[in-house]
Design a protein around this motif. Structure first.
Motif, PDB file in Angstrom:
ATOM      1  N   CYS A 107       6.751  42.435  19.587  1.00 48.70           N
ATOM      2  CA  CYS A 107       6.114  42.794  18.319  1.00 48.70           C
ATOM      3  C   CYS A 107       5.388  44.121  18.435  1.00 48.70           C
ATOM      4  N   GLY A 108       4.846  44.433  19.599  1.00 48.75           N
ATOM      5  CA  GLY A 108       4.237  45.732  19.830  1.00 48.75           C
ATOM      6  C   GLY A 108       2.749  45.825  19.545  1.00 48.75           C
ATOM      7  N   ILE A 109       2.102  44.735  19.128  1.00 49.83           N
ATOM      8  CA  ILE A 109       0.674  44.836  18.781  1.00 49.83           C
ATOM      9  C   ILE A 109      -0.176  45.016  20.038  1.00 49.83           C
ATOM     10  N   TRP A 145       0.389  44.671   0.809  1.00 44.45           N
ATOM     11  CA  TRP A 145       0.897  44.982   2.146  1.00 44.45           C
ATOM     12  C   TRP A 145       0.381  43.880   3.068  1.00 44.45           C
ATOM     13  N   CYS A 146       1.244  43.233   3.803  1.00 45.53           N
ATOM     14  CA  CYS A 146       0.726  42.172   4.652  1.00 45.53           C
ATOM     15  C   CYS A 146       1.588  41.971   5.886  1.00 45.53           C
ATOM     16  N   SER A 147       0.962  41.368   6.866  1.00 42.60           N
ATOM     17  CA  SER A 147       1.645  40.986   8.089  1.00 42.60           C
ATOM     18  C   SER A 147       2.279  39.625   7.848  1.00 42.60           C
ATOM     19  N   SER A 148       3.598  39.602   7.778  1.00 41.37           N
ATOM     20  CA  SER A 148       4.263  38.392   7.318  1.00 41.37           C
ATOM     21  C   SER A 148       5.632  38.261   7.960  1.00 41.37           C
ATOM     22  N   GLN A 149       6.048  37.029   8.185  1.00 42.51           N
ATOM     23  CA  GLN A 149       7.407  36.790   8.661  1.00 42.51           C
ATOM     24  C   GLN A 149       8.424  36.781   7.525  1.00 42.51           C
ATOM     25  N   GLY A 164       2.429  41.717  14.108  1.00 40.11           N
ATOM     26  CA  GLY A 164       1.987  41.551  15.491  1.00 40.11           C
ATOM     27  C   GLY A 164       2.083  40.119  15.970  1.00 40.11           C
ATOM     28  N   GLY A 165       3.299  39.591  15.927  1.00 41.28           N
ATOM     29  CA  GLY A 165       3.541  38.216  16.378  1.00 41.28           C
ATOM     30  C   GLY A 165       3.353  37.231  15.248  1.00 41.28           C
ATOM     31  N   GLY A 166       4.098  36.127  15.307  1.00 45.09           N
ATOM     32  CA  GLY A 166       3.985  35.112  14.269  1.00 45.09           C
ATOM     33  C   GLY A 166       4.361  33.736  14.812  1.00 45.09           C
ATOM     34  N   PHE A 167       5.553  33.655  15.409  1.00 44.36           N
ATOM     35  CA  PHE A 167       6.021  32.402  16.038  1.00 44.36           C
ATOM     36  C   PHE A 167       6.056  31.247  15.048  1.00 44.36           C
ATOM     37  N   ASP A 224      10.858  42.627  11.356  1.00 44.72           N
ATOM     38  CA  ASP A 224      11.321  42.699  12.746  1.00 44.72           C
ATOM     39  C   ASP A 224      10.183  42.265  13.652  1.00 44.72           C
ATOM     40  N   ILE A 225      10.309  41.055  14.174  1.00 45.35           N
ATOM     41  CA  ILE A 225       9.193  40.494  14.939  1.00 45.35           C
ATOM     42  C   ILE A 225       9.436  40.602  16.432  1.00 45.35           C
ATOM     43  N   GLY A 226      10.677  40.896  16.818  1.00 39.85           N
ATOM     44  CA  GLY A 226      10.916  40.920  18.268  1.00 39.85           C
ATOM     45  C   GLY A 226      12.129  41.738  18.654  1.00 39.85           C
ATOM     46  N   GLY A 227      12.482  42.712  17.842  1.00 38.53           N
ATOM     47  CA  GLY A 227      13.586  43.597  18.217  1.00 38.53           C
ATOM     48  C   GLY A 227      14.828  43.457  17.360  1.00 38.53           C
ATOM     49  N   SER A 228      14.707  42.807  16.177  1.00 36.01           N
ATOM     50  CA  SER A 228      15.909  42.558  15.381  1.00 36.01           C
ATOM     51  C   SER A 228      16.487  43.834  14.782  1.00 36.01           C
ATOM     52  N   ARG A 229      15.660  44.885  14.612  1.00 30.73           N
ATOM     53  CA  ARG A 229      16.254  46.142  14.140  1.00 30.73           C
ATOM     54  C   ARG A 229      17.352  46.585  15.107  1.00 30.73           C
TER      55      ARG A 229
END
Lengths: 158, 750
Positions: free
Chosen positions: A101-103, B226-230, B258-261, B479-484
């Motif tokens: 995630c990079g944070i 604008w939000c941090s969201s899965q 920054g992470g979600g899981f 993109d939470i873990g490299g999906s781009r």
């Protein structure tokens, strides 16, 4: 409310800002100076996402009051690359896929820089303990440790 | 790396280039949820309940409203009463969890929110909101909540899934049941039967980035979030529901996350930020503190699980009986359904009963957490299976091979498995040098396996060809873990142009078609398939343009290595660059959209091998070696497949050894910090060895199954089984903390 005038060197440039005495250095950097590279993961010094260098020592910016920064030399993740050239740690984190995630990455980079500045040839165990104050929930640390090992090798010219 | 089927000569798929968004993330430029600063932006702060269960008698906001810098104060009364409007119960729960109306159901439940010019002013104003409560008796565990005279969270909760329906309300939201065969007959055929009871505590996803949202509302009723969201489309839908507006009035931009899981598939702050912004007439930023994240978001369920299983001497499982109760927290919706479906899904068992209960209690509402529900059930089942293997003196891999689900096996939850790779993961472990590595004193080795469905669901993608023949790939999957990188690799493969010529973009809700959440291990599978579809439409278009240019039929044109070629070589090839430059003369811009509801998921299996060393003096368990084998179907991006495997394992190790919610008797969380809720750190761990197994999913163009979740299913049992191997104690409670291991050792000695 009266604000305190602070003069510092941040990422090589003399920088002045105004702050309330109770404001953390992290909030001042993010809100007043506009450098949002250092992140707040906890605000209590437990996660290391706000790690920066203050007079060459790694610190949690959330644990310092902004006025304590007066007269110091600060390096944040934004100052790690040199004139557009990535630091070997940044390059090795990229090539080694040491982030998801990079944070947490800005904090890990600064903590790892502080380690390699003092100890250019650390063992795996030394790296693991030097980075034990930085939490990553995505990677399991494996690729981060390998990236720091690789950067150390490159910086030693091997 | 164990590859079971040949890689068909891909040029980009399966390679390890640098991720497209990497430079921004190592230079501090990437903007996460809390990084946005708008002109005139206010800082918000939320007011939360100090009680686990209470009726709200009154809320006095007058003092807060009159404070310096305060621009808005809101309470539940500022939102539509969805219950009065006849909304679906699940929507009412979402709304009431966002901000309480009549009752607070857990410590940390939102009761009000404020916005002020500075952060300090907002914090002071939040403290000045006076709430009068009538404190009610509370229940904190499934046992307390299921007791006959338990206080009720919801007066009208009638257990679903029971026939006839109960007449009296209870804290049991629903019951699930899976049955096959004849249990008595099955246990009668067994040569060894083991029955154990397990308990696990709520654990948090532990993403390092706290929830954050910025809202900018306009006077015309529209707002930008604008939000941090899965999943910003899901976020838009939930937020619109809570606000009582049309989704089209909201534009949601996904920040870097920054992470979600799983924990960022739900809303907390967004409707509050919009309403505050509307009231104040200025943008508002809301960011949670870490203790708010622990007290009021996530976690996943605490559980109590009973497992009884029998095996014959040749290792065949003859019967399995599983009973499970999962905490849902304040509102119905624990992952017990998935737990019931996954518990024994690794194995072909002729006789079983799996029974589960979804139980509400006065803790934060649970949210999805990586393979929701499956890890706790696997801890129980895989621990019992380990014991059975010991009883009949059979190798732990061999007993799993003897019962492993394969293609054609009727899964315990219903359908027949298509081609799956469970056996291959077992073999990959057995063939790895770790399986026979020497163990030292007080060291032990444990095996465990896990299953997860992997999701499909809906995705959209748009591909644009730029005027120089490069491509922009637009999706709506954060993109939470490299999906781009996965999107770019598949697009490069399809279009036949270099990976570096592709720019993958995560677009807002107004710029790309609908995408379900980044969850269920589904993005590379489903959004990836949409990208592949869009690229194939582009290639069809390009072939047509080349045919037009050459004045031939389209079937005379092939697309090879990024260029149009005449089948007979009658024309010099036209590269994508050539075609893009002349697009104005062949029909205009080159662009294609694809949307789909996924054509078929690929079940994921993982088998893991853990070596621990237990200090008999202190009870401290140290993981000294770890190997995980997982069927990825196809590893589009092996770096990030390994990353998912390693990350899942380490979250599981934390769950196994350290992590737990601790509440006092009043229902107040006692460890809401990373100091006291201790997730694994670098010095706790060894390297995590990976064996990627590739048994392609027939329903995906590249064979992708999805890799994000199943890795967290086996670790707790793998660690527990290793502890048993090391020091001969069977751990049945998580976390297996030093004190519990020491107590177990002392009991053994006594």
């Amino acid at each position: 409310m009266p604000r305190t005038h602070i003069t510092t060197v941040i990422n090589g440039d003399e920088t002045e800002f105004l702050t309330e005495d109770s404001t953390s250095l992290l909030n001042a950097l993010r809100d007043e100076v506009g450098l949002t590279g250092a992140k707040e993961g906890c605000g209590t010094g437990d996660c290391g996402a706000c790690s920066i260098l203050v007079d060459d020592r790694v610190n949690c910016a959330c644990l310092m009051f902004a006025p304590e920064a007066d007269g110091t030399v600060i390096v944040t993740v934004e100052g790690l690359a040199d004139s557009g050239e990535l630091h070997p740690l940044q390059q090795c984190f990229l090539e080694g896929a040491a982030l998801q995630c990079g944070i947490c990455t800005p904090g890990f980079l600064m903590a790892a820089k502080a380690l390699l500045d003092k100890n250019p040839d650390p063992t795996e165990t030394e790296i693991r303990y030097a980075l034990a104050g930085n939490l990553c929930r995505c990677t399991g640390y494996d690729k981060i440790i390998r990236a720091v090992q690789e950067a150390a090798r490159e910086m030693r010219g091997q | 790396m164990a590859i079971t089927e040949e890689n068909p000569g891909y040029k980009w798929v399966g390679t390890r280039p640098v991720r497209p968004d990497g430079v921004e993330k190592v230079t501090g430029k990437a903007r996460f949820g809390a990084d946005l600063i708008l002109p005139g932006m206010l800082h918000g702060k939320v007011v939360r309940s100090p009680h686990a269960h209470a009726r709200i008698v009154s809320i006095d906001t007058s003092a807060a409203e009159s404070m310096e810098g305060v621009k808005a104060v809101i309470t539940g009364a500022d939102f539509p009463d969805l219950a009065a409007n006849g909304a679906h119960p699940s929507e009412i729960d979402v709304a009431n969890n966002t901000i309480a109306r009549d009752k607070v159901l857990y410590e940390g439940h939102v009761v009000a929110a404020v916005a002020a010019i500075t952060r300090e002013q907002a914090e002071a104003a939040a403290k000045a909101v006076t709430v009068t409560y009538e404190v009610l008796p509370h229940v904190l565990t499934v046992d307390e909540a299921m007791a006959d005279d338990a206080p009720l969270l919801h007066d009208a909760m009638i257990t679903k899934g029971v026939d006839p329906a109960p007449e009296e309300p209870s804290n049991i939201a629903s019951k699930i049941l899976h049955e096959r065969g004849d249990l008595d007959q099955g246990f009668g055929e067994a040569d060894s039967v083991v029955e154990r009871e397990f308990t696990t505590k709520p654990v948090h996803q532990g993403y390092i980035e706290p929830h954050a949202a910025v809202a900018d509302a306009n006077t015309d009723g529209r707002a930008h979030i604008w939000c941090s969201s899965q999943g910003h489309f899901q976020m838009r839908a939930y937020t619109a529901t809570v606000l009582g507006v049309s989704p089209g009035t909201l534009k949601v931009t996904a920040a870097e996350i920054g992470g979600g899981f799983g924990g960022k598939t739900v809303i907390y702050l967004e409707p509050l930020a919009v309403r505050l912004s509307q009231r104040a007439g200025r943008p508002v930023k809301l960011v949670m503190d870490r203790d708010e994240v622990f007290r009021a978001t996530g976690p996943t369920s605490g559980t109590r699980i009973k497992v009884k299983m029998g095996v014959s001497k040749d290792g065949k499982i003859t019967a399995a009986e599983v009973w499970m109760a999962y905490e849902a927290g304040a509102y119905a919706g624990s992952p017990v359904g998935a737990a019931g479906m996954t518990a024994i899904a690794c194995y072909d068992i002729p006789n079983f009963v799996v029974e589960g209960y979804d139980v509400v209690c006065n803790k934060p509402r649970v949210a999805a957490y990586r393979a929701p529900g499956a890890p706790m059930a696997a801890f129980a089942v895989e621990s019992v299976l380990d014991e059975l293997a010991r009883n009949i003196e059979m190798d732990p891999i061999d007993i799993r091979l003897a019962n492993a689900a394969v293609e054609g096996t009727q899964a315990s939850y219903g359908p027949k498995f298509p081609r799956i790779g469970f056996v291959e993961t077992l073999e990959a472990i057995k063939e790895h040098p770790n399986y026979t590595a020497d163990l030292g004193p007080n060291q032990g080795r444990g095996v465990a396996a896990g299953f997860w469905f992997n999701a499909g669901m809906m995705s959209s993608a748009t591909v644009h060809i730029n005027e120089n023949g490069t491509a922009t790939v637009v999706t709506g999957s954060p993109d939470i873990g490299g999906s781009r990188q996965s999107m770019a690799l598949m697009a490069a493969e399809e279009l036949g142009i270099p990976y570096e010529s592709i720019k993958p973009v995560v677009a807002d809700t107004e710029t790309v078609g609908f995408n379900d959440v980044t969850g269920g291990s589904r993005v590379t599978l489903a959004t990836g398939a949409a990208v592949v579809d869009a690229c194939r439409l582009i290639v069809e278009d390009l072939r047509g343009r080349a045919a037009k240019t050459w004045d031939v039929e389209v079937d005379q044109v092939e697309w090879v290595d990024g260029q149009a070629q005449h089948v007979d070589g009658a024309q010099p090839p036209l590269s994508l660059n050539d075609l893009a430059a002349k697009s104005g003369r062949t029909g205009g811009p080159i662009s294609a959209n694809a949307s789909l509801n996924s054509r078929g998921v690929g079940a994921g299996f993982s088998t893991q091998l853990c070596d621990v060393e237990v200090d008999p003096e202190t009870g401290v368990t140290k993981v000294v070696r770890y190997l995980t084998a997982q069927d990825a179907g196809r590893a589009i991006s092996p770096d990030y497949v390994e990353g998912q495997m390693q990350g899942g394992v380490v979250q599981g190790i934390g769950w196994a050894l350290n992590e737990e919610y601790i509440h006092d008797t009043e229902g107040v969380m006692e460890n809401p910090s990373f100091l006291d809720y201790r997730i694994p750190v670098a010095s706790d761990l060894p390297m995590i060895d990976c064996a990627i197994v590739e048994v392609p999913n027939p329903a995906h163009p590249y064979g992708v199954r999805g890799v994000g979740e199943v890795g967290i299913v086996p670790p707790m049992a793998a660690v527990g089984n290793a502890i048993h191997d090391a020091v001969d104690v069977r751990m049945t409670e998580l976390p297996m903390s030093p004190i519990k291991v020491l107590e177990a050792l002392n009991e053994n000695d006594g």
